[in-house]
Scaffold this motif. Structure first.
Motif, PDB file in Angstrom:
ATOM      1  N   GLY A  51       3.835  -6.780 -13.476  1.00 45.08           N
ATOM      2  CA  GLY A  51       3.021  -5.720 -12.890  1.00 45.08           C
ATOM      3  C   GLY A  51       1.776  -6.249 -12.212  1.00 45.08           C
ATOM      4  N   SER A  52       1.195  -7.312 -12.768  1.00 41.84           N
ATOM      5  CA  SER A  52      -0.029  -7.867 -12.176  1.00 41.84           C
ATOM      6  C   SER A  52       0.240  -8.468 -10.799  1.00 41.84           C
ATOM      7  CB  SER A  52      -0.620  -8.933 -13.099  1.00 41.84           C
ATOM      8  OG  SER A  52       0.319  -9.979 -13.332  1.00 41.84           O
ATOM      9  N   ILE A  53       1.407  -9.113 -10.638  1.00 37.66           N
ATOM     10  CA  ILE A  53       1.749  -9.696  -9.330  1.00 37.66           C
ATOM     11  C   ILE A  53       1.994  -8.585  -8.311  1.00 37.66           C
ATOM     12  CG2 ILE A  53       3.494 -11.018  -8.082  1.00 37.66           C
ATOM     13  CD1 ILE A  53       3.823 -12.774 -10.515  1.00 37.66           C
ATOM     14  N   VAL A  54       2.695  -7.536  -8.738  1.00 42.23           N
ATOM     15  CA  VAL A  54       2.951  -6.403  -7.839  1.00 42.23           C
ATOM     16  C   VAL A  54       1.636  -5.752  -7.423  1.00 42.23           C
ATOM     17  CG1 VAL A  54       3.980  -4.108  -7.677  1.00 42.23           C
ATOM     18  CG2 VAL A  54       5.258  -5.961  -8.744  1.00 42.23           C
ATOM     19  N   ASN A  55       0.739  -5.539  -8.382  1.00 39.34           N
ATOM     20  CA  ASN A  55      -0.559  -4.931  -8.067  1.00 39.34           C
ATOM     21  C   ASN A  55      -1.373  -5.826  -7.133  1.00 39.34           C
ATOM     22  OD1 ASN A  55       0.013  -2.730  -9.678  1.00 39.34           O
ATOM     23  ND2 ASN A  55      -0.943  -3.617 -11.504  1.00 39.34           N
ATOM     24  N   GLY A  56      -1.323  -7.145  -7.374  1.00 36.46           N
ATOM     25  CA  GLY A  56      -2.021  -8.076  -6.489  1.00 36.46           C
ATOM     26  C   GLY A  56      -1.456  -8.048  -5.082  1.00 36.46           C
ATOM     27  N   SER A  57      -0.128  -7.962  -4.986  1.00 35.63           N
ATOM     28  CA  SER A  57       0.519  -7.871  -3.671  1.00 35.63           C
ATOM     29  C   SER A  57       0.107  -6.593  -2.954  1.00 35.63           C
ATOM     30  CB  SER A  57       2.039  -7.907  -3.833  1.00 35.63           C
ATOM     31  OG  SER A  57       2.461  -9.092  -4.465  1.00 35.63           O
ATOM     32  N   ALA A  58      -0.015  -5.500  -3.708  1.00 34.96           N
ATOM     33  CA  ALA A  58      -0.421  -4.225  -3.117  1.00 34.96           C
ATOM     34  C   ALA A  58      -1.850  -4.302  -2.585  1.00 34.96           C
ATOM     35  CB  ALA A  58      -0.289  -3.109  -4.143  1.00 34.96           C
ATOM     36  N   LEU A  59      -2.763  -4.896  -3.376  1.00 41.02           N
ATOM     37  CA  LEU A  59      -4.156  -5.025  -2.939  1.00 41.02           C
ATOM     38  C   LEU A  59      -4.272  -5.910  -1.696  1.00 41.02           C
ATOM     39  CD1 LEU A  59      -5.967  -5.393  -6.396  1.00 41.02           C
ATOM     40  CD2 LEU A  59      -6.011  -3.423  -4.856  1.00 41.02           C
ATOM     41  N   ALA A  60      -3.508  -7.023  -1.680  1.00 43.64           N
ATOM     42  CA  ALA A  60      -3.521  -7.902  -0.508  1.00 43.64           C
ATOM     43  C   ALA A  60      -2.979  -7.161   0.717  1.00 43.64           C
ATOM     44  CB  ALA A  60      -2.686  -9.150  -0.784  1.00 43.64           C
ATOM     45  N   GLY A  61      -1.930  -6.355   0.509  1.00 43.86           N
ATOM     46  CA  GLY A  61      -1.365  -5.582   1.617  1.00 43.86           C
ATOM     47  C   GLY A  61      -2.345  -4.565   2.167  1.00 43.86           C
ATOM     48  N   ILE A  62      -3.096  -3.908   1.261  1.00 41.61           N
ATOM     49  CA  ILE A  62      -4.098  -2.930   1.704  1.00 41.61           C
ATOM     50  C   ILE A  62      -5.205  -3.619   2.500  1.00 41.61           C
ATOM     51  CG2 ILE A  62      -5.876  -1.332   0.896  1.00 41.61           C
ATOM     52  CD1 ILE A  62      -4.016  -0.650  -1.436  1.00 41.61           C
ATOM     53  N   ALA A  63      -5.604  -4.802   2.050  1.00 41.37           N
ATOM     54  CA  ALA A  63      -6.631  -5.555   2.778  1.00 41.37           C
ATOM     55  C   ALA A  63      -6.150  -5.917   4.183  1.00 41.37           C
ATOM     56  CB  ALA A  63      -6.995  -6.819   1.994  1.00 41.37           C
ATOM     57  N   LEU A  64      -4.898  -6.349   4.293  1.00 41.03           N
ATOM     58  CA  LEU A  64      -4.346  -6.671   5.613  1.00 41.03           C
ATOM     59  C   LEU A  64      -4.242  -5.425   6.488  1.00 41.03           C
ATOM     60  CD1 LEU A  64      -1.510  -9.189   4.624  1.00 41.03           C
ATOM     61  CD2 LEU A  64      -3.615  -9.711   5.864  1.00 41.03           C
ATOM     62  N   LEU A  65      -3.875  -4.309   5.874  1.00 44.52           N
ATOM     63  CA  LEU A  65      -3.797  -3.058   6.629  1.00 44.52           C
ATOM     64  C   LEU A  65      -5.168  -2.667   7.183  1.00 44.52           C
ATOM     65  CD1 LEU A  65      -1.388  -0.862   4.460  1.00 44.52           C
ATOM     66  CD2 LEU A  65      -1.066  -1.494   6.837  1.00 44.52           C
ATOM     67  N   MET A  66      -6.185  -2.797   6.364  1.00 47.62           N
ATOM     68  CA  MET A  66      -7.542  -2.449   6.812  1.00 47.62           C
ATOM     69  C   MET A  66      -7.992  -3.371   7.946  1.00 47.62           C
ATOM     70  SD  MET A  66      -8.541   0.128   4.914  1.00 47.62           S
ATOM     71  CE  MET A  66     -10.319   0.119   4.984  1.00 47.62           C
ATOM     72  N   GLY A  67      -7.592  -4.648   7.845  1.00 44.67           N
ATOM     73  CA  GLY A  67      -8.058  -5.615   8.834  1.00 44.67           C
ATOM     74  C   GLY A  67      -7.290  -5.595  10.136  1.00 44.67           C
ATOM     75  N   PHE A  68      -5.948  -5.409  10.059  1.00 46.34           N
ATOM     76  CA  PHE A  68      -5.128  -5.547  11.265  1.00 46.34           C
ATOM     77  C   PHE A  68      -4.603  -4.222  11.823  1.00 46.34           C
ATOM     78  CE2 PHE A  68      -4.927  -9.706   9.278  1.00 46.34           C
ATOM     79  CZ  PHE A  68      -5.072 -10.555  10.361  1.00 46.34           C
ATOM     80  N   LEU A  88       7.401  -2.551  -2.884  1.00 45.82           N
ATOM     81  CA  LEU A  88       6.839  -2.939  -4.178  1.00 45.82           C
ATOM     82  C   LEU A  88       7.406  -2.086  -5.306  1.00 45.82           C
ATOM     83  CD1 LEU A  88       3.097  -3.477  -3.163  1.00 45.82           C
ATOM     84  CD2 LEU A  88       4.854  -5.212  -3.516  1.00 45.82           C
ATOM     85  N   LYS A  89       7.649  -0.817  -5.030  1.00 46.55           N
ATOM     86  CA  LYS A  89       8.152   0.091  -6.062  1.00 46.55           C
ATOM     87  C   LYS A  89       9.565  -0.293  -6.497  1.00 46.55           C
ATOM     88  CE  LYS A  89       7.859   3.766  -8.671  1.00 46.55           C
ATOM     89  NZ  LYS A  89       6.911   3.845  -9.797  1.00 46.55           N
TER      90      LYS A  89
END
Length: 644
Positions: A51-68, A88-89
């Motif tokens: 779950g921690s890896i999935v949550n980390g992947s989600a946070l990284a994805g949100i950061a990329l979405l905000m940036g790009f 991810l789900k």
């Protein structure tokens, strides 16, 4: 679970890469990277993603979405988030309930493709993926075999086609209570402020822009100059859209017969297309002072409008501010081009002679037309083109001639649009693609008004006929630019035939499905019910809906029996193979014992089958493969014993 993860993930990847131009290459690449990383983890380490890896992947994805992508581009942000969340789900799902939630979410994720593309191929792909998703649900929840699940899913889905047709035809079309905001980026290749030295980039796209449909009895001859935008402010390299582009004017139609019909693809801009001056009776369309149509709100879906010729009431005069606007030049850029223009001006007595001198110079100097012109880093791009490179696309020639005219006091402006198109002779319509983008100019002559001039004709007269794809000298350049597409392999007869057939399907889909608006519906109902269309169509809707609901209820009742799980089907087939009939009064253990009494030598194999059956039947679906192996081994033994 493994099948669900891989199948759903591949589905998300397919959707992401189809929409990559509308989303973000970085986001699509990130989703692809997640899929590869998770699959490598499953294959190499055979571990469930924590779950921690999935949550980390989600946070990284949100950061990329905000940036790009950015929150301001709400549509692309929303769709990217849906794809990322679904991926991810499915990797996080551990229970049957969680997996079923993903399948339900897919019914919302898959149709997101319609936000960016509503053509026939998108509709077909969405239909197939929804059927595929439904089949996965049947495999997962009811233990169907893949073949049975696909057959069942698409047979049920096929029922929606006639129902949808009836609803589209007879249910009144109302204005939507809400709608998604349009994507921020315009999809059309033309820009309101265009650098003609960069317009050749459009030759890298084979995206459809619009179709022009003519009456079948009309023989249409080229060249076809589809005007879209007028640019009258010059900054040295860039031409800006005229301030009059959205100033409306009234033009009177020359007769009641329309000249042609345009079906414009979504561009998310207001500007439309027409040949020369025109008018229309469409409520949502206005005509500007240049005789060009524009929509009162951006074109966010396929849009159809009829074009009428206008009465020739042109005012050949020009105001002082318009004269100044159309001879304006910035600073002292391109001094060599200005000097050459002044030389030609001294040698000529009128505008026509000045143009002839320009034409002769370009021809005698051996200028060439190319889709891949040399890149210019100079501030004096016109000088570099005119005296050094001598190779360019339409924008190079049009901008150069317009600038030189302005330098000697001849009002000139740039026009951007499209030239030609690919003719479909069967239905008498032209398909115009992004690579048909073109730039030319209009210049003013006292007592004659604004006249059209295309310098491209001086160096490549073949370009004036048909589409750029039919230009014999540039065909290889074009195919190299657009890459791995059907158009790129159009020199292969079979591929070109397939391309034209698919294009014809998409034309019919666009005209009769996407453009079936309230006006067409009203005309259709009047043709059936006459003047009492409103009342009779309402009665038809009530009766039709009643029949549809009754039919759907009958189908659902007929298929409401619980599907037979795959292990039970195998057991029944085993009993039929052994005895020739099925007895549903016996328990699974009794069936196996009765078969053992007939085939005592197969006792061990039958006990193994029963053991695997009980494991699969009561929760351990991972043993299904082993159960299948025992089943086929027993069937083979039965056949061998019968031969003996």
């Amino acid at each position: 679970m493994k099948l669900n993860q891989i199948s759903c993930s591949l589905m998300y990847l397919l959707l992401a890469w189809i929409m990559v131009d509308d989303l973000s290459f970085v986001i699509v690449s990130y989703i692809t990277g997640l899929f590869i990383a998770y699959e490598l983890n499953r294959v190499i380490y055979k571990k469930t993603i924590s779950g921690s890896i999935v949550n980390g992947s989600a946070l990284a994805g949100i950061a990329l979405l905000m940036g790009f992508v950015g929150v301001e581009n709400s549509v692309a942000f929303f769709v990217s988030m849906m794809l990322l969340a679904s991926l991810l789900k499915i990797y996080q799902a551990q229970s049957e309930r969680q997996t079923m939630q993903v399948f339900v979410l897919n019914f919302f994720t898959i149709p997101c493709l319609f936000i960016f593309s509503q053509n026939f191929f998108s509709a077909l792909l969405v239909f197939i993926l929804i059927g595929f998703n439904l089949a996965l649900m049947l495999i997962h929840h009811y233990e169907f075999s893949p073949k049975e699940a696909i057959k069942n899913a698409f047979s049920k889905l096929a029922l929606t086609i006639p129902i949808s047709v009836l609803l589209v035809l007879f249910i009144p079309k109302l204005t939507a209570f809400w709608q998604l905001p349009a994507p921020n980026s315009a999809k059309t290749g033309l820009s309101e402020n265009v650098d003609p030295f960069e317009i050749s980039k459009l030759s890298e796209s084979n995206e459809l822009v619009f179709r022009a449909i003519f009456q079948k009895e009309r023989n249409v001859e080229g060249p076809l100059y589809w005007r879209a935008l007028v640019h009258d402010e010059f900054e040295g390299t860039r031409w800006n859209m005229s301030s009059l582009q959205s100033v409306s004017a009234n033009y009177q139609a020359s007769d009641n017969m329309y000249s042609y019909t345009i079906i414009a693809e979504p561009s998310h801009l207001k500007w439309l297309y027409a040949l020369d001056k025109m008018t229309t009776k469409q409520d949502l369309v206005a005509i500007n002072v240049f005789g060009l149509p524009y929509r009162k709100r951006p074109v966010s879906s396929a849009f159809e409008y009829k074009v009428y010729n206008v009465l020739d009431t042109q005012d050949n005069s020009i105001s002082r501010w318009q004269y100044r606007q159309n001879i304006q030049l910035p600073g002292d850029l391109n001094p060599q081009a200005r000097a050459l223009a002044e030389q030609f001006d001294k040698q000529s007595t009128d505008t026509a002679q000045f143009i002839d001198l320009l034409r002769n110079y370009i021809i005698e100097q051996g200028f060439t037309y190319t889709l891949n012109p040399p890149i210019s880093q100079s501030n004096n791009k016109i000088d570099e083109f005119l005296f050094n490179n001598k190779a360019g696309f339409c924008g190079h020639f049009a901008s150069t001639v317009a600038m030189m005219m302005r330098s000697v006091g001849i009002p000139a402006r740039l026009v951007s649009g499209y030239l030609g198109g690919e003719l479909n002779p069967e239905n008498n319509y032209f398909s115009i693609y992004q690579y048909d983008a073109h730039a030319w100019l209009e210049y003013y002559v006292p007592n004659q008004g604004w006249l059209e001039l295309d310098p491209t004709a001086w160096v490549s007269p073949e370009r004036l006929n048909g589409s750029l794809s039919q230009h014999s000298q540039l065909s290889e350049e074009l195919k190299s630019n657009i890459g791995m597409t059907l158009m790129g392999f159009s020199d292969v007869a079979l591929v070109n035939w397939l391309r034209l057939q698919l294009e014809a399907f998409d034309y019919q889909w666009t005209r009769w499905v996407l453009n079936f608006d309230d006006q067409k519906q009203s005309s259709f109902l009047k043709s059936i019910f006459g003047e009492k269309a409103k009342m009779l169509s309402a009665i038809a809707v009530i009766i039709g809906l009643s029949l549809i609901f009754a039919f759907v209820y009958w189908v659902l009742q007929r298929s409401s029996r619980q599907p037979i799980p795959l292990p039970v089907k195998l057991l029944r087939k085993l009993q039929v193979s052994a005895y020739g009939e099925f007895n549903n009064t016996k328990t699974p253990r009794q069936i196996i014992l009765s078969i053992q009494s007939k085939y005592p030598k197969l006792e061990a194999e039958l006990n193994n089958f029963l053991s695997e059956f009980e494991k699969v039947r009561y929760g351990n679906k991972n043993e299904l493969e082993e159960l299948n192996k025992h089943y086929f081994a027993l069937i083979k033994q039965f056949k061998n014993n019968k031969r003996d």
